[in-house]
Design a protein around this motif. Structure first.
Motif, PDB file in Angstrom:
ATOM      1  N   SER A  58     -42.927 -28.290 -26.150  1.00 45.12           N
ATOM      2  CA  SER A  58     -42.620 -27.003 -25.526  1.00 45.12           C
ATOM      3  C   SER A  58     -41.271 -26.504 -26.024  1.00 45.12           C
ATOM      4  CB  SER A  58     -42.591 -27.133 -23.995  1.00 45.12           C
ATOM      5  OG  SER A  58     -42.310 -25.892 -23.393  1.00 45.12           O
ATOM      6  N   ILE A  59     -41.252 -25.288 -26.546  1.00 49.19           N
ATOM      7  CA  ILE A  59     -40.028 -24.674 -27.037  1.00 49.19           C
ATOM      8  C   ILE A  59     -39.890 -23.307 -26.378  1.00 49.19           C
ATOM      9  CG2 ILE A  59     -38.767 -23.845 -29.066  1.00 49.19           C
ATOM     10  CD1 ILE A  59     -40.449 -25.777 -30.754  1.00 49.19           C
ATOM     11  N   GLN A  60     -38.721 -23.041 -25.824  1.00 46.44           N
ATOM     12  CA  GLN A  60     -38.476 -21.762 -25.163  1.00 46.44           C
ATOM     13  C   GLN A  60     -37.921 -20.752 -26.167  1.00 46.44           C
ATOM     14  OE1 GLN A  60     -39.442 -21.183 -21.964  1.00 46.44           O
ATOM     15  NE2 GLN A  60     -40.244 -23.283 -22.112  1.00 46.44           N
ATOM     16  N   ALA A  61     -38.472 -19.545 -26.131  1.00 45.93           N
ATOM     17  CA  ALA A  61     -38.007 -18.493 -27.036  1.00 45.93           C
ATOM     18  C   ALA A  61     -36.643 -17.984 -26.592  1.00 45.93           C
ATOM     19  CB  ALA A  61     -39.016 -17.342 -27.040  1.00 45.93           C
ATOM     20  N   SER A  62     -35.806 -17.703 -27.557  1.00 49.23           N
ATOM     21  CA  SER A  62     -34.495 -17.120 -27.261  1.00 49.23           C
ATOM     22  C   SER A  62     -34.066 -16.260 -28.439  1.00 49.23           C
ATOM     23  CB  SER A  62     -33.448 -18.217 -27.009  1.00 49.23           C
ATOM     24  OG  SER A  62     -33.280 -19.024 -28.158  1.00 49.23           O
ATOM     25  N   GLY A  63     -33.355 -15.183 -28.159  1.00 50.87           N
ATOM     26  CA  GLY A  63     -32.870 -14.316 -29.213  1.00 50.87           C
ATOM     27  C   GLY A  63     -33.993 -13.529 -29.869  1.00 50.87           C
ATOM     28  N   ASN A  64     -33.827 -13.246 -31.137  1.00 46.26           N
ATOM     29  CA  ASN A  64     -34.772 -12.427 -31.886  1.00 46.26           C
ATOM     30  C   ASN A  64     -35.909 -13.284 -32.419  1.00 46.26           C
ATOM     31  OD1 ASN A  64     -35.926 -10.286 -33.259  1.00 46.26           O
ATOM     32  ND2 ASN A  64     -34.644 -10.594 -35.078  1.00 46.26           N
ATOM     33  N   VAL A  65     -36.818 -13.657 -31.519  1.00 42.07           N
ATOM     34  CA  VAL A  65     -37.944 -14.527 -31.868  1.00 42.07           C
ATOM     35  C   VAL A  65     -39.250 -13.815 -31.547  1.00 42.07           C
ATOM     36  CG1 VAL A  65     -39.084 -16.724 -31.428  1.00 42.07           C
ATOM     37  CG2 VAL A  65     -36.595 -16.621 -31.429  1.00 42.07           C
ATOM     38  N   LYS A  66     -40.144 -13.765 -32.510  1.00 41.02           N
ATOM     39  CA  LYS A  66     -41.479 -13.223 -32.303  1.00 41.02           C
ATOM     40  C   LYS A  66     -42.384 -14.360 -31.841  1.00 41.02           C
ATOM     41  CE  LYS A  66     -44.920 -10.252 -32.732  1.00 41.02           C
ATOM     42  NZ  LYS A  66     -45.006  -8.975 -31.991  1.00 41.02           N
ATOM     43  N   VAL A  67     -42.942 -14.255 -30.651  1.00 45.03           N
ATOM     44  CA  VAL A  67     -43.782 -15.308 -30.078  1.00 45.03           C
ATOM     45  C   VAL A  67     -45.253 -14.972 -30.319  1.00 45.03           C
ATOM     46  CG1 VAL A  67     -44.408 -16.553 -27.993  1.00 45.03           C
ATOM     47  CG2 VAL A  67     -42.039 -15.802 -28.327  1.00 45.03           C
ATOM     48  N   ILE A  68     -46.011 -15.934 -30.860  1.00 46.18           N
ATOM     49  CA  ILE A  68     -47.450 -15.777 -31.060  1.00 46.18           C
ATOM     50  C   ILE A  68     -48.155 -16.925 -30.356  1.00 46.18           C
ATOM     51  CG2 ILE A  68     -49.310 -15.484 -32.721  1.00 46.18           C
ATOM     52  CD1 ILE A  68     -47.244 -14.778 -34.826  1.00 46.18           C
ATOM     53  N   ASP A  69     -49.046 -16.585 -29.437  1.00 39.79           N
ATOM     54  CA  ASP A  69     -49.765 -17.583 -28.648  1.00 39.79           C
ATOM     55  C   ASP A  69     -51.046 -17.984 -29.372  1.00 39.79           C
ATOM     56  OD1 ASP A  69     -51.019 -19.164 -26.790  1.00 39.79           O
ATOM     57  OD2 ASP A  69     -50.644 -17.838 -25.093  1.00 39.79           O
ATOM     58  N   TYR A  70     -51.138 -19.270 -29.702  1.00 40.46           N
ATOM     59  CA  TYR A  70     -52.330 -19.775 -30.376  1.00 40.46           C
ATOM     60  C   TYR A  70     -53.074 -20.771 -29.483  1.00 40.46           C
ATOM     61  CZ  TYR A  70     -51.067 -17.570 -34.798  1.00 40.46           C
ATOM     62  OH  TYR A  70     -50.788 -16.649 -35.788  1.00 40.46           O
ATOM     63  N   SER A  71     -53.153 -20.477 -28.216  1.00 42.31           N
ATOM     64  CA  SER A  71     -53.867 -21.349 -27.277  1.00 42.31           C
ATOM     65  C   SER A  71     -55.301 -21.583 -27.749  1.00 42.31           C
ATOM     66  CB  SER A  71     -53.895 -20.707 -25.887  1.00 42.31           C
ATOM     67  OG  SER A  71     -52.600 -20.617 -25.351  1.00 42.31           O
ATOM     68  N   GLY A  72     -55.720 -22.840 -27.708  1.00 40.20           N
ATOM     69  CA  GLY A  72     -57.076 -23.200 -28.102  1.00 40.20           C
ATOM     70  C   GLY A  72     -57.301 -23.291 -29.594  1.00 40.20           C
ATOM     71  N   GLN A  73     -56.247 -23.075 -30.387  1.00 36.02           N
ATOM     72  CA  GLN A  73     -56.399 -23.142 -31.834  1.00 36.02           C
ATOM     73  C   GLN A  73     -55.649 -24.356 -32.402  1.00 36.02           C
ATOM     74  OE1 GLN A  73     -56.602 -19.370 -33.989  1.00 36.02           O
ATOM     75  NE2 GLN A  73     -56.055 -18.295 -32.091  1.00 36.02           N
ATOM     76  N   VAL A  74     -55.803 -24.550 -33.703  1.00 39.68           N
ATOM     77  CA  VAL A  74     -55.238 -25.734 -34.359  1.00 39.68           C
ATOM     78  C   VAL A  74     -54.291 -25.291 -35.467  1.00 39.68           C
ATOM     79  CG1 VAL A  74     -55.747 -27.835 -35.663  1.00 39.68           C
ATOM     80  CG2 VAL A  74     -57.334 -27.048 -33.880  1.00 39.68           C
ATOM     81  N   ILE A  75     -53.081 -25.823 -35.440  1.00 35.53           N
ATOM     82  CA  ILE A  75     -52.097 -25.585 -36.500  1.00 35.53           C
ATOM     83  C   ILE A  75     -52.104 -26.794 -37.431  1.00 35.53           C
ATOM     84  CG2 ILE A  75     -49.638 -25.386 -37.009  1.00 35.53           C
ATOM     85  CD1 ILE A  75     -49.295 -23.812 -34.440  1.00 35.53           C
ATOM     86  N   ALA A  76     -52.254 -26.535 -38.717  1.00 33.88           N
ATOM     87  CA  ALA A  76     -52.255 -27.598 -39.722  1.00 33.88           C
ATOM     88  C   ALA A  76     -51.346 -27.194 -40.877  1.00 33.88           C
ATOM     89  CB  ALA A  76     -53.672 -27.846 -40.235  1.00 33.88           C
ATOM     90  N   PRO A  77     -50.877 -28.165 -41.648  1.00 31.66           N
ATOM     91  CA  PRO A  77     -50.092 -27.791 -42.833  1.00 31.66           C
ATOM     92  C   PRO A  77     -50.973 -27.063 -43.834  1.00 31.66           C
ATOM     93  CG  PRO A  77     -50.601 -30.132 -42.862  1.00 31.66           C
ATOM     94  CD  PRO A  77     -51.042 -29.625 -41.532  1.00 31.66           C
ATOM     95  N   GLY A  78     -50.372 -26.209 -44.650  1.00 34.41           N
ATOM     96  CA  GLY A  78     -51.121 -25.612 -45.745  1.00 34.41           C
ATOM     97  C   GLY A  78     -51.631 -26.713 -46.654  1.00 34.41           C
ATOM     98  N   PHE A  79     -52.876 -26.592 -47.087  1.00 39.13           N
ATOM     99  CA  PHE A  79     -53.484 -27.642 -47.896  1.00 39.13           C
ATOM    100  C   PHE A  79     -53.108 -27.481 -49.366  1.00 39.13           C
ATOM    101  CE2 PHE A  79     -56.970 -27.622 -44.481  1.00 39.13           C
ATOM    102  CZ  PHE A  79     -56.269 -28.542 -43.724  1.00 39.13           C
ATOM    103  N   ILE A  80     -53.187 -28.600 -50.101  1.00 40.27           N
ATOM    104  CA  ILE A  80     -52.834 -28.645 -51.510  1.00 40.27           C
ATOM    105  C   ILE A  80     -54.040 -29.127 -52.303  1.00 40.27           C
ATOM    106  CG2 ILE A  80     -51.385 -29.785 -53.244  1.00 40.27           C
ATOM    107  CD1 ILE A  80     -49.220 -30.018 -51.037  1.00 40.27           C
ATOM    108  N   ASN A  81     -54.473 -28.333 -53.258  1.00 46.83           N
ATOM    109  CA  ASN A  81     -55.514 -28.784 -54.182  1.00 46.83           C
ATOM    110  C   ASN A  81     -54.811 -29.475 -55.346  1.00 46.83           C
ATOM    111  OD1 ASN A  81     -57.409 -28.818 -56.431  1.00 46.83           O
ATOM    112  ND2 ASN A  81     -58.720 -27.548 -55.152  1.00 46.83           N
ATOM    113  N   PRO A  82     -55.100 -30.763 -55.607  1.00 44.13           N
ATOM    114  CA  PRO A  82     -54.306 -31.518 -56.574  1.00 44.13           C
ATOM    115  C   PRO A  82     -54.739 -31.395 -58.034  1.00 44.13           C
ATOM    116  CG  PRO A  82     -55.897 -32.957 -55.563  1.00 44.13           C
ATOM    117  CD  PRO A  82     -56.096 -31.616 -54.927  1.00 44.13           C
ATOM    118  N   GLU A  83     -55.836 -30.670 -58.287  1.00 47.65           N
ATOM    119  CA  GLU A  83     -56.309 -30.525 -59.676  1.00 47.65           C
ATOM    120  C   GLU A  83     -57.215 -29.302 -59.733  1.00 47.65           C
ATOM    121  OE1 GLU A  83     -58.850 -32.870 -63.153  1.00 47.65           O
ATOM    122  OE2 GLU A  83     -59.157 -33.328 -61.041  1.00 47.65           O
ATOM    123  N   SER A  84     -56.658 -28.174 -60.089  1.00 46.32           N
ATOM    124  CA  SER A  84     -57.400 -26.924 -60.011  1.00 46.32           C
ATOM    125  C   SER A  84     -57.215 -26.083 -61.273  1.00 46.32           C
ATOM    126  CB  SER A  84     -56.940 -26.119 -58.785  1.00 46.32           C
ATOM    127  OG  SER A  84     -57.597 -24.874 -58.710  1.00 46.32           O
TER     128      SER A  84
END
Length: 422
Positions: A58-84
């Motif tokens: 849990s992180i509280q917003a403060s100052g000039n922060v744009k808050v986006i609610d992603y309830s029910g969703q999944v955050i993952a790192p950007g994927f890397i294709n190793p040979e393209s």
């Protein structure tokens, strides 16, 4: 599908309003960090100036922060294709649409894809739709040389910035490129590496080089590889070939990577002992040729269990770059632990190819982040947002625009929607 595309366009338009925001706070999502922190069942990610500042429950917003609610969703790192082939090949075959191999015998190891990547390729937005924020763009060998050339790192951001391409991230070498027989290939490789090492250590004063009629282009390209500054990726599948390469490389400073290794499970302990990571394709599970007679579904699982560092590859075609998550899912279905599969398309390729500050969701990393409406390794899950360096990216492809165009034309002609029949 049409409704989904319209929603994507709307979301992208809204997210563009945050592109200049000083900070972002992504809240209430399941977070797959691909780091030692593992997965948070519910948490927040704070981003400032394109960098991840904090990841917590849990992180509280403060100052000039744009808050986006992603309830029910999944955050993952950007994927890397190793040979393209992303950005160097639009289609297979003719049409002058491929720049993936050298046609100059004097420039093989020196073939440098960083100079030719088309950052405006129509395949790049397709990769973004698969959550791919970066790829190793790898050349192929010509029939004249085992050396394919120098691979580059491409960030798939839609701004096509010059800094999105980083050169010389690896040297690629193909065992089967030249049809001279293994009895000639391996002695030649030993002699060529001896020459290249001498040149890397002594430059022009190395004396006569005997293995071949070298060009200065190729020798200069190989020098940092011989010094262990960038890795060398060997495309190899047969177990006996893998063992032969391990023996040849043992007395060098080369940071080797094996690409393919369809029979790697048979010699997994030797690969692990040598400390050589493997880029493996989980669909290489049938004896499609005599280099893969012992290909098996459990290849990746068994190599992982033996201690081999695994990277998931497979979708080398430009338009298939975004399918790397499907291949990771196949690996999970065949026994690779889920967290390891996620790392195998994010943190591990970043580490092996020397990519700094990408591949994980943790403090100090670049904010390359994908948002999913479900498990990102499930084929039916859809990406809902993508950030590269904290900036929202377009998820609309040329195919989407064509679909919209022809639907609109059908409505104009027939006065009704062909997709709904109304």
């Amino acid at each position: 599908m049409t409704k989904y595309i319209s929603v994507l366009i709307l979301i992208y338009g809204l997210l563009l309003q945050t592109a200049e925001a000083e900070s972002l706070l992504l809240k209430n999502a399941k977070i797959i960090t691909a780091s030692d922190a593992g997965t948070l069942s519910k948490g927040d990610v704070l981003i400032a100036d394109g960098i991840i500042i904090r990841v917590d429950t849990s992180i509280q917003a403060s100052g000039n922060v744009k808050v986006i609610d992603y309830s029910g969703q999944v955050i993952a790192p950007g994927f890397i294709n190793p040979e393209s082939a992303l950005g160097i090949r639009e289609i297979n075959g003719g049409a002058n649409a491929s720049e993936s191999a050298s046609n100059d015998k004097s420039i093989t190891a020196a073939y440098n894809v960083a100079d030719i990547i088309n950052q405006y390729s129509v395949a790049i937005p397709v990769a973004r739709r698969g959550g791919v924020t970066g790829a190793i763009i790898a050349p192929r060998s010509s029939r004249d040389s085992h050396y394919a050339g120098q691979a580059a790192w491409l960030t798939t951001e839609d701004s096509a910035a010059p800094e999105s391409v980083e050169p010389a991230k690896a040297m690629f070498w193909d065992l089967k490129a030249v049809n001279s027989g293994r009895g000639a290939t391996f002695p030649r490789l030993r002699a060529e590496l001896k020459d290249a090492i001498a040149y890397a250590n002594n430059g022009a004063s190395a004396g006569p080089l005997k293995a071949k009629n070298w060009s200065r282009y190729d020798l200069n390209a190989l020098a940092p590889v011989m010094r262990g500054e960038i890795p060398m990726a060997f495309r190899v599948n047969r177990a006996s070939d893998i063992v032969a390469l391990i023996k040849i490389l043992a007395d060098t400073n080369i940071k080797a990577i094996f690409v393919g290794a369809a029979e790697g499970w048979m010699v997994a302990s030797q690969i692990a002992e040598a400390g050589i990571p493997v880029v493996a394709d989980p669909t290489d599970n049938l004896p499609s040729n005599f280099d893969m007679i012992n290909a098996a579904n459990q290849n990746i699982q068994l190599m992982h269990e033996t201690g081999v560092k695994i990277i998931i590859g497979g979708p080398t075609s430009a338009h298939d770059a975004g399918k790397v998550r499907y291949f990771a899912g196949i690996a999970v279905a065949n026994g690779l632990p889920y967290e390891q599969a996620i790392k195998a398309i994010s943190a591990t390729p970043a580490e092996v190819f020397g990519l700094t500050r990408v591949g994980q969701i943790k403090q100090g990393m670049r904010a390359d982040i994908a948002i999913w409406d479900g498990d990102p390794l499930e084929p039916m899950s859809q990406i809902t947002a993508l950030f590269i360096q904290g900036k929202p990216q377009s998820l609309v492809t040329r195919q989407d625009r064509l679909e919209q165009r022809y639907i609109e034309e059908a409505v104009d002609v027939y006065g009704k929607s062909s997709s709904t029949g109304e």
